[in-house]
Design an enzyme around this catalytic site. Structure first.
Site, short mmCIF file in Angstrom:
data_model
loop_
_atom_site.label_atom_id
_atom_site.label_comp_id
_atom_site.label_asym_id
_atom_site.label_seq_id
_atom_site.Cartn_x
_atom_site.Cartn_y
_atom_site.Cartn_z
N ASP A 530 0.94 -1.10 -0.05
CA ASP A 530 -0.06 -0.02 -0.04
C ASP A 530 0.85 1.21 0.04
O ASP A 530 1.73 1.54 0.97
CB ASP A 530 -0.86 0.01 1.06
CG ASP A 530 -1.88 1.03 1.27
OD1 ASP A 530 -1.74 2.15 0.56
OD2 ASP A 530 -2.80 0.99 2.06
N HIS A 531 0.82 2.05 -1.07
CA HIS A 531 1.84 3.00 -1.22
C HIS A 531 1.64 4.14 -0.47
O HIS A 531 2.23 5.25 -0.20
CB HIS A 531 1.85 3.30 -2.73
CG HIS A 531 3.16 4.02 -2.97
ND1 HIS A 531 4.19 4.43 -2.09
CD2 HIS A 531 3.51 4.50 -4.38
CE1 HIS A 531 5.09 4.91 -3.02
NE2 HIS A 531 4.81 5.00 -4.33
N ARG A 532 0.45 4.51 0.23
CA ARG A 532 -0.07 5.31 1.33
C ARG A 532 0.96 5.16 2.53
O ARG A 532 0.94 6.20 3.16
CB ARG A 532 -1.49 5.22 1.58
CG ARG A 532 -2.45 5.59 0.35
CD ARG A 532 -3.86 5.42 0.78
NE ARG A 532 -4.11 4.08 1.23
CZ ARG A 532 -5.29 3.58 1.77
NH1 ARG A 532 -6.28 4.30 1.85
NH2 ARG A 532 -5.37 2.13 1.92
N ILE A 534 3.62 2.72 2.80
CA ILE A 534 5.00 2.28 2.54
C ILE A 534 5.56 3.13 1.18
O ILE A 534 4.81 2.89 0.20
CB ILE A 534 4.99 0.69 2.32
CG1 ILE A 534 4.59 -0.07 3.58
CG2 ILE A 534 6.57 0.33 1.67
CD1 ILE A 534 4.16 -1.37 3.28
#
Length: 558
Positions: A530-532, A534
């Site tokens: 999850d780029h939010r 990591i």
């Protein structure tokens, strides 16, 4: 010779419940615990299982009939020595009495909460109603502390393997404290919330009207439903990662409809968000869907057919799903989608829509690990030691090194919960679809202990004996396709986790050691995250560290 036995309705609470779907027909061969039909009350959908294996000889009910505890629904020619349902027969006489009073369940139900709802100005406990005496997990919490709720507004949703149930507010008021969260298991009578009751509003009028046919509560319901849809739970969601407005599938904005009604709407290509519910609290009924379709057909309008995907806040409007008569081109066979794929589809669509996915790829040199694994297997011939056991240990080591991966993000995308325990979910392929049981406290178990537990839980999954508890509480998931093949793939994050590891098939490759190319067994790793939560640099470090752990098994002892 097999005898004909009666399949009866189990304990459903002593009130008549309508049948909305019959899943078998006369002549069908059924297995024990196979679903025969679906019941739906105003708060729960439930499938009635076969009490034994056999052949359906006669159906005693049809869609639309109302049934009660212990009613006979079918005659089954039993196969083998299955336990008969006659043990419940004495209960039939005891529970047959409520039939004359069937017209009065609504007043009775309304009368009980009324005293608490009327002029309550102090704290009011909200408890779980009778749900059958077994723990059931919470899959959705629809309110937060400080929210003002109406009487009978849904506070949270429970889901067992056979039913989904909303827990309503017993009175109008303000949520002062939530005692549970998503993933918790609750039982009959458990305290789930504390409310501050509203004194002196419309609630006092509910008691005198309780004996009436209840048109007034139904008329008052749409207003709170509309208010609820205007305010997303947990605040405004973050910018969606795809090209449609994901806020419409947030819990606070989700249309009030049961799983069976949603399935019926999907069959007709109807977006339930466009349908106004006529049931209590704005609940969407089957006739509301039918009425919507009739209205669209007579008016010539084009229905929105995709929920969130049908039109978002950015003005995007997708084309309706193509409807093709495939039989014109050749022979076809239609096969209904199974229960597990249906549930997975909804979860995967939500996760893909709301989580900005990125996948980091890495190769791990497992030459020495594989040699040790084979030796370990030879020394423990009664135990299957798979590469997955080592992957679990390596993942735990990486989670300890990078605690951000051992976390969950809340629905609003504002709060990160870091976990101090290490439960690893393992994707298991079964004939009915993919399930993800959880290995608990993986950090406290050795390789052989993990191998034994992995074998047990995999067998349990294939035998369809997993419970809700077996599949809850995960921190991080592993999806291994190494036994099948492939070089890499992009697994979808299993919300509310923030990352998942995909493992493909190992292959011998030439690797430069500084002097020459040597053959090494390389294992492809695919880390989706999850780029939010990591960023790319942290994900790369995690993947490299994980590969190092697998490349030198001595590190797993540290």
């Amino acid at each position: 010779m097999a005898d004909v036995k009666e399949a009866r309705v189990p304990d459903i609470g002593g009130k008549p419940v309508p049948i909305i779907e019959i899943l078998v027909k006369v002549g069908d061969t059924v297995e024990k615990d196979q679903s025969l039909l679906t019941l739906e009350s105003d708060k729960a959908t439930m499938e009635v299982p076969a009490p034994f294996a056999g052949v359906i000889k006669e159906l005693k009910v049809k869609v639309g009939d109302e049934v009660n505890d212990n009613d006979v629904i079918a005659l089954v020619e039993a196969a083998g020595d299955a336990p008969a349902a006659k043990a419940d027969a004495p209960k039939q006489e005891e529970k047959a009495a409520p039939a004359p009073a069937a017209a009065a369940p609504a007043p009775a139900a309304a009368a009980a909460p009324a005293p608490s709802a009327s002029k309550a100005s102090g704290p009011l406990n909200v408890n779980v109603p009778d749900i059958g005496g077994k723990p059931v997990p919470i899959i959705e919490v629809m309110v937060k502390v400080g929210d003002t709720v109406e009487k009978d507004q849904s506070l949270m949703t429970l889901e067992s393997d056979k039913a989904t149930m909303d827990i309503p507010a017993p009175a109008a008021g303000v949520i002062k404290e939530l005692k549970v969260k998503v993933g918790d298991e609750v039982n009959d009578g458990d305290l789930i919330a504390i409310m501050e009751g509203e004194g002196g509003e419309a609630a006092p009028a509910a008691a005198p009207q309780a004996a009436a046919p209840a048109p007034a509560p139904a008329a008052a319901a749409p207003a709170p439903a509309a208010t609820k849809a205007d305010v997303p739970v947990g605040g405004a969601p973050r910018t969606p990662p795809v090209s449609f407005d994901a806020s419409v599938i947030m819990p606070g904005n989700a249309p009030y409809a049961s799983p069976a009604i949603r399935a019926f709407a999907r069959e007709l290509g109807v977006d339930v968000a466009q349908v106004k519910g006529s049931g209590r609290g704005g609940r969407i009924q089957r006739e509301d869907i039918s009425g919507y379709v009739k209205n669209v057909m007579t008016s010539g309008a084009v229905p929105s057919a995709g929920g969130a995907a049908a039109g978002g806040g950015n003005g995007l409007s997708l084309l309706p799903w193509p409807k093709v008569d495939f039989s014109k081109f050749g022979e076809i066979e239609e096969k209904p989608l199974g229960r597990i794929p249906k549930i997975s589809a909804a979860n995967l669509a939500r996760n893909w829509a709301m989580i900005p996915h990125v996948t980091q790829f890495e190769d791990a040199d497992i030459t020495e690990l594989e040699a040790f694994r084979k030796k370990l297997g030879e020394e423990n011939k009664d135990l299957k030691v798979t590469p997955l056991v080592f992957q679990i240990k390596a993942v735990v080591a990486a989670l300890k090194k990078f605690p951000t991966f051992n976390a969950s993000l809340d629905a609003a995308g504002e709060t990160l919960t870091l976990k101090k325990y290490f439960n690893v979910g393992i994707a298991v392929d079964t004939p009915d679809g993919l399930v993800v049981p959880v290995i608990r406290d993986a950090d406290k178990k050795g390789l052989l202990e993990l191998a034994a537990e992995l074998g047990e839980i995999s067998k349990k999954a294939r035998d369809k004996k997993l419970t809700a508890a077996d599949m809850s509480g995960g921190c991080f998931s592993i999806s291994s396709l190494g036994g099948i093949g492939g070089t890499a793939f992009t697994p979808i994050v299993n919300a509310p986790e923030v990352a998942i590891l995909g493992v493909s098939k190992a292959a011998m490759k030439p690797v430069w050691n500084g002097k020459e190319f040597v053959p090494r067994l390389m294992l492809p790793l695919s880390l989706s995250y999850d780029h939010r939560v990591i960023d790319g640099a942290l994900a790369a470090r995690f993947a490299v560290y994980l590969a190092q752990q697998l490349g030198d098994i001595r590190r797993l002892l540290l």
